[in-house]
Design an enzyme around this catalytic site. Structure first.
Site, mmCIF file in Angstrom:
data_model
loop_
_atom_site.group_PDB
_atom_site.id
_atom_site.type_symbol
_atom_site.label_atom_id
_atom_site.label_comp_id
_atom_site.label_asym_id
_atom_site.label_seq_id
_atom_site.Cartn_x
_atom_site.Cartn_y
_atom_site.Cartn_z
ATOM 1 N N CYS A 145 0.838 -1.199 0.000
ATOM 2 C CA CYS A 145 0.000 0.000 0.000
ATOM 3 C C CYS A 145 0.874 1.251 0.000
ATOM 4 O O CYS A 145 0.640 2.196 -0.764
ATOM 5 C CB CYS A 145 -0.914 -0.005 1.221
ATOM 6 S SG CYS A 145 -1.896 1.493 1.398
ATOM 7 N N GLU A 158 -5.977 -3.468 -2.804
ATOM 8 C CA GLU A 158 -5.841 -2.038 -3.095
ATOM 9 C C GLU A 158 -6.490 -1.703 -4.438
ATOM 10 O O GLU A 158 -7.194 -0.705 -4.575
ATOM 11 C CB GLU A 158 -4.360 -1.638 -3.127
ATOM 12 C CG GLU A 158 -3.746 -1.425 -1.764
ATOM 13 C CD GLU A 158 -4.184 -0.116 -1.125
ATOM 14 O OE1 GLU A 158 -4.896 0.670 -1.776
ATOM 15 O OE2 GLU A 158 -3.811 0.116 0.029
#
Length: 608
Positions: free
Chosen positions: A204, A276
Site C-alpha cells: 500500500c 488495493e
C-alpha cells in the site's frame, strides 16, 4: 515478411517425440516517464541489481507492480482525479473510505510493534505510525475545507471492509489458518507475525508513493488542480521516505525467515496489492469516463479489437520458428534413411539457405525503410504520403516471401509439429490474461476480436491461442501453408503479407459490421507493418519498443503518447464533447509498456 529479421536461438526442446527447438527473442519494455508502470521496472540492470542485493520488498514490488499498478492507475477514480475532473462527491466518499484504511493501518502498526523484538524495529514502527496519524489529520482538514464533518459516520463499502479485515487478521497472526498472535509463545514466532503484518502493509505504501509521482506530472499542466494537496502529499519526499522505511523494515524482518515463510509474505503482498486495486475500482464515480473502455462504450456500441501476432502477442517471431521446424523435421525424417550423410548435407544446405535469406532480408529491409522516408519530418500526419511509402514496403515484403517459397526451406513440415510448436509459443507477459479475460466476459460485452498477421501458417496461431484457452470467439486472418496430406509443400497461400493487405482487411471488417450504436475500433501492434492499421483505428496502441516504427511514424507526422497520459487528456475533454473523443487518423498513437496496461484500459480490474 518481417520474420526474417534476426532472432536469437533458445534451446528449450519440444517433447522427445519431435526433438525440435524453437527460436525466441525477448525485447525490453518501452517504459517512459509517464507510463503507469513503475519506472524502475524499465531498467532491467537496476532490477537485477536490486534482486541480487536480496531485497525481499523490491522483489515483491517488481513481481506485482507490472500488473497491479496499471490496474490501479486505469480505474475511473484515478484517471478522473489525475485529470482534475473528479467530482467532489466522489472524492469526499473516497476520503471517508481511506480513513478506515488509515485507522486499520495505525492499529496494525501497534500490533506489529508489540510483536517486534528489536528496539530499532520498534522505533521505526513508531515513526511510521505517527506518519499515519498525520495523514489522518490531513484527511480531516481536507473534509473541513469542503464543509464536511470528519466525525460524521460514513459506512465502509465492502471493498474497504475486505482490506481492513485482511490487514487486522494478518496482524493477529491469522495467516493461512493461523490461530492468532495470542497463541505465539516464543519471541521468534512473534517476530514472524510482525514480518507478515509489515508484508501486508508495504505494498500500500509503495503503490501510493508510485501513484503520487505519476500523478504529480499533471500538476505541472494545471496549477489550479483541485486535488493538488492530495497528490503532493503522496508525491512528497517525506512519503517516499516512509515507503522506503517500511520496505527496509520488511527486508530486515525477513532475513531470518525460511523460504516457505517468505512465500507466505509474497502471497500476503500480492493479496494486499489486489485488495488495493479493488478498493480504487470500487470508488463510486458517477460521471462519464474514458477508462475502462468497456465502460465508456454504451450497451448498443460495438467494440472491435484488432491485434497483430508476431512480437505483439509473442516474444518470438513465427517465421524463424517455422524455418527451424522445417530444417529439424528433415533431420528427424532422415534418421532412418539409407544415406544419412547426404541427408545431413541437405539439412546443412537448408540452414545455410535460411541464414542467407535472413541476412539478405535484414540488409534490404533497412534500405527499403530508408528509401521511403521523406527528407523532412512532417508537422502533422501525412497519411497519403505514408500510404505511398508503405506501398514500397509492401512490394518488398511480397518479393521476400517469394524468395522463401522458391528456396524450398518451408517444404516437408508435419502439421502436428507445427501445432505442437504453437502450443509452446511464449506469449508476452499479460497477453494470455487479456485474451482469457475477453473470453470470460464476451457474453457481457458487445465486442469482436480479430488477429491480423503476416504469419505464414495460421495453424501456428490457432494452436498458440487454443493451448491457453483463448481460441473461442477469436477471428484469425493470416496466411496458410499448402499441404499434401499433413506435410507442407513449401508453398504459402498468401492472403496477408504486407501493410496494405492488413489495412484493407481492417477496413473490410469494419465495413461489414452492423451496429445500431457507435462503432469503436482498437488496433494493437508493434511494427511498421501495423502502422496503417494503428492510424486507421480509433485507438492505436503500440506494444514494445520498435525504434523503426517510431522513426517512420515521426517522419510522417505521427505522435507517440503514453497511453495513461493520453487518457488523462481525453478525460479532461469528455464532458465537453458530444461525439466520441476517439477518432481515426488523429495522428496520435498510444504507447504501453505491458499488456496489463492494455487490459486495464480496455477491460478494467482483472480481479473482479
Amino acid at each position: 515478411m518481417r520474420g526474417l529479421r534476426r532472432v536469437y536461438l533458445r534451446l528449450p526442446p519440444f517433447p522427445p517425440a519431435t526433438s525440435l527447438y524453437y527460436w525466441s527473442r525477448t525485447r525490453p519494455a518501452a517504459a517512459g516517464p509517464n507510463h503507469p508502470i513503475p519506472r524502475r521496472m524499465s531498467t532491467s540492470s537496476t532490477a537485477a541489481a536490486v534482486v541480487a542485493e536480496g531485497s525481499a520488498a523490491r522483489r515483491f514490488w517488481i513481481a506485482a507492480a507490472s500488473r497491479e499498478a496499471a490496474f490501479a492507475a486505469y480505474t475511473p477514480f484515478l484517471v478522473s482525479l489525475a485529470a482534475g475532473a473528479l467530482r467532489l462527491d466522489s472524492f469526499r466518499q473516497y476520503i471517508a473510505q481511506d480513513a478506515y484504511f488509515l485507522h486499520a493501518f495505525a492499529r496494525a502498526y501497534e500490533m506489529a510493534e508489540e510483536c517486534a523484538d528489536d528496539d530499532d524495529d520498534k522505533a521505526t514502527i513508531v515513526v511510521l505510525r505517527k506518519a499515519i496519524l498525520r495523514e489522518l489529520n490531513l484527511h480531516a482538514s481536507v473534509l473541513q475545507e469542503w464543509g464536511v464533518d470528519p466525525n460524521k459516520e460514513i459506512p465502509p463499502i465492502p471493498a474497504t471492509t475486505k482490506y481492513t479485515d485482511f490487514l487486522l487478521a494478518t496482524s493477529t497472526g491469522k495467516v493461512d489458518g493461523g490461530k492468532g498472535s495470542d497463541k505465539m509463545v516464543t519471541p521468534f514466532e512473534k517476530t514472524k507475525i510482525a514480518a507478515y503484518t509489515v508484508g501486508a502493509m508495504t505494498p500500500c505504501m509503495r503503490l501510493y508513493a508510485y501513484l503520487g509521482k505519476e500523478l504529480a506530472v499533471f500538476l505541472k499542466q494545471d496549477e489550479n488542480h483541485p486535488y493538488k494537496k492530495w497528490i503532493e502529499t503522496y508525491a512528497s519526499s517525506d512519503f517516499e521516505n516512509n515507503a522506503l522505511q517500511i520496505e527496509e523494515l520488511l527486508d530486515k524482518l525477513s532475513v531470518s525467515l525460511t523460504g516457505e515463510e517468505l512465500e507466505i509474505i509474497g502471497k500476503l503482498y500480492r493479496q494486499a496489492m489486489r485488495l488495493e486495486v479493488e478498493f480504487f475500482s470500487a470508488q463510486p464515480v458517477d460521471q462519464p469516463v474514458v477508462a475502462p473502455l468497456s465502460r465508456y462504450c454504451g450497451p448498443k456500441d460495438k467494440l472491435l479489437i484488432f491485434c497483430d501476432f508476431d512480437l505483439t502477442c509473442t516474444v518470438v517471431d513465427s517465421s524463424a520458428i517455422l524455418a527451424e521446424i522445417a530444417i529439424l523435421s528433415h533431420q528427424k525424417a532422415s534418421q532412418g534413411g539409407a544415406d544419412s550423410s547426404l541427408d545431413r548435407t541437405k539439412s546443412a544446405d537448408l540452414r545455410n539457405s535460411w541464414n542467407m535469406l535472413s541476412n539478405q532480408y535484414m540488409e534490404e529491409y533497412e534500405q527499403c525503410i530508408a528509401s521511403l522516408l521523406p527528407p523532412e519530418e512532417a508537422r502533422s500526419l501525412d497519411y497519403d504520403q505514408l500510404y505511398k511509402g508503405l506501398e514500397v514496403l509492401s512490394q518488398f515484403e511480397k518479393l521476400a516471401n517469394s524468395r522463401v517459397v522458391d528456396s524450398g526451406v518451408l517444404r516437408g513440415m508435419n502439421l502436428d509439429d507445427i501445432r505442437k510448436a504453437g502450443e509452446r509459443l511464449i506469449l508476452q507477459d499479460g497477453c494470455k490474461n487479456f485474451f482469457q479475460k475477453i473470453g470470460k466476459t464476451r457474453e457481457n460485452l458487445n465486442l469482436d476480436v480479430h488477429i491480423l498477421s503476416y504469419c505464414w501458417c495460421a495453424d501456428l496461431i490457432r494452436s498458440a491461442f487454443s493451448s491457453v484457452g483463448c481460441l473461442d470467439g477469436l477471428n484469425i486472418h493470416s496466411n496458410e501453408f499448402a499441404f499434401e496430406g499433413s506435410v507442407s509443400t513449401g508453398h504459402i497461400n498468401r492472403q496477408m503479407e504486407s501493410p496494405l493487405d492488413k489495412a484493407e482487411k481492417f477496413k473490410s471488417i469494419k465495413n461489414d459490421v452492423g451496429s445500431t450504436g457507435t462503432l469503436l475500433s482498437v488496433y494493437i501492434g508493434d511494427s511498421v507493418g501495423d502502422l496503417l492499421c494503428l492510424l486507421e483505428a480509433d485507438i492505436g496502441i503500440v506494444v514494445g519498443s520498435s525504434t523503426t516504427l517510431r522513426r517512420v511514424g515521426k517522419q510522417f507526422g505521427v505522435s507517440f503518447v503514453p497511453l495513461f497520459t493520453g487518457l488523462v487528456e481525453k478525460q479532461r475533454r469528455i464532458e465537453k464533447e458530444e461525439s466520441s473523443i476517439f477518432k481515426a487518423r488523429s495522428g496520435i498513437l498510444y504507447t504501453v509498456s505491458s499488456w496489463s496496461e492494455v487490459q486495464a484500459f480496455i477491460l478494467g480490474n482483472d480481479f473482479s
